[in-house]
Design a protein around this motif. Structure first.
Motif, mmCIF file in Angstrom:
data_model
loop_
_atom_site.group_PDB
_atom_site.id
_atom_site.type_symbol
_atom_site.label_atom_id
_atom_site.label_comp_id
_atom_site.label_asym_id
_atom_site.label_seq_id
_atom_site.Cartn_x
_atom_site.Cartn_y
_atom_site.Cartn_z
ATOM 1 N N SER A 163 14.149 -30.566 -25.452
ATOM 2 C CA SER A 163 14.396 -31.285 -24.204
ATOM 3 C C SER A 163 15.064 -30.414 -23.153
ATOM 4 O O SER A 163 15.155 -30.804 -21.989
ATOM 5 N N HIS A 164 15.549 -29.219 -23.545
ATOM 6 C CA HIS A 164 16.194 -28.313 -22.600
ATOM 7 C C HIS A 164 15.289 -27.142 -22.189
ATOM 8 O O HIS A 164 15.710 -26.263 -21.461
ATOM 9 N N ILE A 165 14.065 -27.135 -22.677
ATOM 10 C CA ILE A 165 13.187 -26.003 -22.419
ATOM 11 C C ILE A 165 12.767 -25.950 -20.953
ATOM 12 O O ILE A 165 12.495 -26.976 -20.330
ATOM 13 N N ARG A 166 12.748 -24.747 -20.403
ATOM 14 C CA ARG A 166 12.126 -24.508 -19.110
ATOM 15 C C ARG A 166 10.918 -23.605 -19.326
ATOM 16 O O ARG A 166 11.003 -22.605 -20.043
ATOM 17 N N VAL A 167 9.801 -23.968 -18.735
ATOM 18 C CA VAL A 167 8.565 -23.213 -18.891
ATOM 19 C C VAL A 167 8.216 -22.566 -17.560
ATOM 20 O O VAL A 167 8.142 -23.231 -16.533
ATOM 21 N N MET A 168 8.020 -21.259 -17.592
ATOM 22 C CA MET A 168 7.681 -20.506 -16.381
ATOM 23 C C MET A 168 6.190 -20.214 -16.395
ATOM 24 O O MET A 168 5.689 -19.497 -17.253
ATOM 25 N N ARG A 169 5.456 -20.788 -15.456
ATOM 26 C CA ARG A 169 4.017 -20.562 -15.340
ATOM 27 C C ARG A 169 3.749 -19.517 -14.264
ATOM 28 O O ARG A 169 4.203 -19.650 -13.129
ATOM 29 N N ILE A 170 3.007 -18.471 -14.629
ATOM 30 C CA ILE A 170 2.692 -17.392 -13.698
ATOM 31 C C ILE A 170 1.232 -17.531 -13.260
ATOM 32 O O ILE A 170 0.346 -17.698 -14.100
ATOM 33 N N ALA A 171 1.004 -17.464 -11.948
ATOM 34 C CA ALA A 171 -0.339 -17.580 -11.372
ATOM 35 C C ALA A 171 -0.907 -18.970 -11.613
ATOM 36 O O ALA A 171 -1.977 -19.152 -12.182
ATOM 37 N N ASP A 172 -0.173 -19.962 -11.177
ATOM 38 C CA ASP A 172 -0.571 -21.345 -11.363
ATOM 39 C C ASP A 172 -0.916 -21.970 -10.009
ATOM 40 O O ASP A 172 -0.945 -21.300 -8.979
ATOM 41 N N ASN A 173 -1.118 -23.279 -9.995
ATOM 42 C CA ASN A 173 -1.473 -23.954 -8.752
ATOM 43 C C ASN A 173 -0.227 -24.370 -7.965
ATOM 44 O O ASN A 173 0.836 -23.790 -8.133
ATOM 45 N N MET A 174 -0.360 -25.375 -7.107
ATOM 46 C CA MET A 174 0.722 -25.765 -6.204
ATOM 47 C C MET A 174 1.998 -26.129 -6.961
ATOM 48 O O MET A 174 1.957 -26.782 -8.000
ATOM 49 N N ARG A 175 3.131 -25.735 -6.417
ATOM 50 C CA ARG A 175 4.402 -25.896 -7.109
ATOM 51 C C ARG A 175 4.923 -27.331 -7.036
ATOM 52 O O ARG A 175 5.062 -27.903 -5.957
#
Length: 293
Positions: free
Chosen positions: A174-186
């Motif tokens: 429940s504390h995870i942050r996921v960093m997406r690189i080269a994705d769509n609108m923020r």
């Protein structure tokens, strides 16, 4: 050295004040003995903490909300020693947000047929109380883990221990942050699809960053750092070439090390846990995902 957070699990016993103070004193004594036995068994990976008997909807609601806000509490184990009217549990359960285990057990292993009387039957109604308690969960459509069996049996204790590990995984997730690189609108919900659902269901915060914002950071990682990391890969893991040229195979490994080196550099902003994200329990985990073109 990887540190593990000392999570705890609260043991909450349900009853009511209909049976009098003597009965409630026995209920508290019995639940404390169960907690002591569970902690001494060696079959549980985390400590069980005894909580005073829950006999009113106010106390149930207060206790479960305290469990919600206690950072060391990873879940609650509930047991209905006597009959605990489940209508009293509705608000507390609806507001509760952590894993819950319904422990269906009796304090006595055997029924004393020769001496049994109404006092004993009133005091030991787990079979009746647990059915009532299970009913309200089904009526509310709430998920919970049910473990049924005698509390002194090692196999039952191990089932509780297994659930504890899963519960801690849920809390950490429940504390995870996921960093997406080269994705769509923020952060736009209508275009984020599964990332929105992941945050709703699991609490995962998934943020997108354009490739141009990280390209320079990736290039800034020195060749020496990458070489050291690649050597660490080869030292720690058995590399299966499967007929491929070793030098040729090292090139994608080197590129992976380049990106990994960048991630290692930025990980300090996320408490430096990317390197151990699958096992870290004492810091904010980070997952990095690269979207395909």
């Amino acid at each position: 050295m990887l540190k593990s957070k000392a999570y705890q699990f609260w043991f909450c016993t349900g009853s009511q004040d209909l049976y009098g103070d003597v009965c409630l004193a026995h209920v508290a004594e019995h639940s404390q003995k169960i907690v002591e036995a569970l902690n001494a068994s060696g079959n549980l990976p985390y400590e069980v903490v005894w909580k005073p008997t829950l006999i009113t909807n106010e106390l149930i609601r207060k206790t479960l909300n305290e469990a919600n806000t206690d950072e060391n509490c990873a879940g609650v184990i509930t047991w209905m020693h006597t009959f605990s009217p489940a209508k009293s549990w509705i608000l507390g359960l609806q507001e509760y947000r952590k894993p819950l285990l319904h422990f269906h057990t009796q304090f006595n292993r055997e029924i004393p047929y020769d001496t049994i009387d109404m006092d004993f039957m009133n005091e030991n109604q787990a079979a009746h109380g647990d059915r009532e308690y299970g009913h309200i969960f089904s009526r509310l459509g709430m998920e919970r883990k049910v473990v049924m069996g005698y509390w002194e049996d090692a196999d039952i204790q191990k089932k509780i221990g297994s659930w504890m590990r899963t519960a801690v995984g849920v809390i950490e997730s429940s504390h995870i942050r996921v960093m997406r690189i080269a994705d769509n609108m923020r952060n736009v919900a209508v275009t984020e699809g599964d990332k929105v659902e992941a945050q709703i269901k699991f609490g995962w915060e998934i943020d997108a960053y354009p490739i141009n914002e990280i390209a320079s950071e990736v290039e800034a990682v020195s060749k020496g750092d990458i070489d050291a990391l690649v050597e660490e890969y080869y030292d720690k893991y058995e590399i299966l070439l499967e007929g491929r040229d070793e030098k040729e195979f090292r090139e994608p490994v080197f590129r992976t090390g380049n990106l990994y080196g960048f991630l290692f550099e930025i990980s300090s902003a996320f408490h430096k846990v990317y390197q151990k994200l699958t096992r870290a329990q004492d810091a904010l985990p980070v997952i990095v995902s690269i979207a395909s073109a």
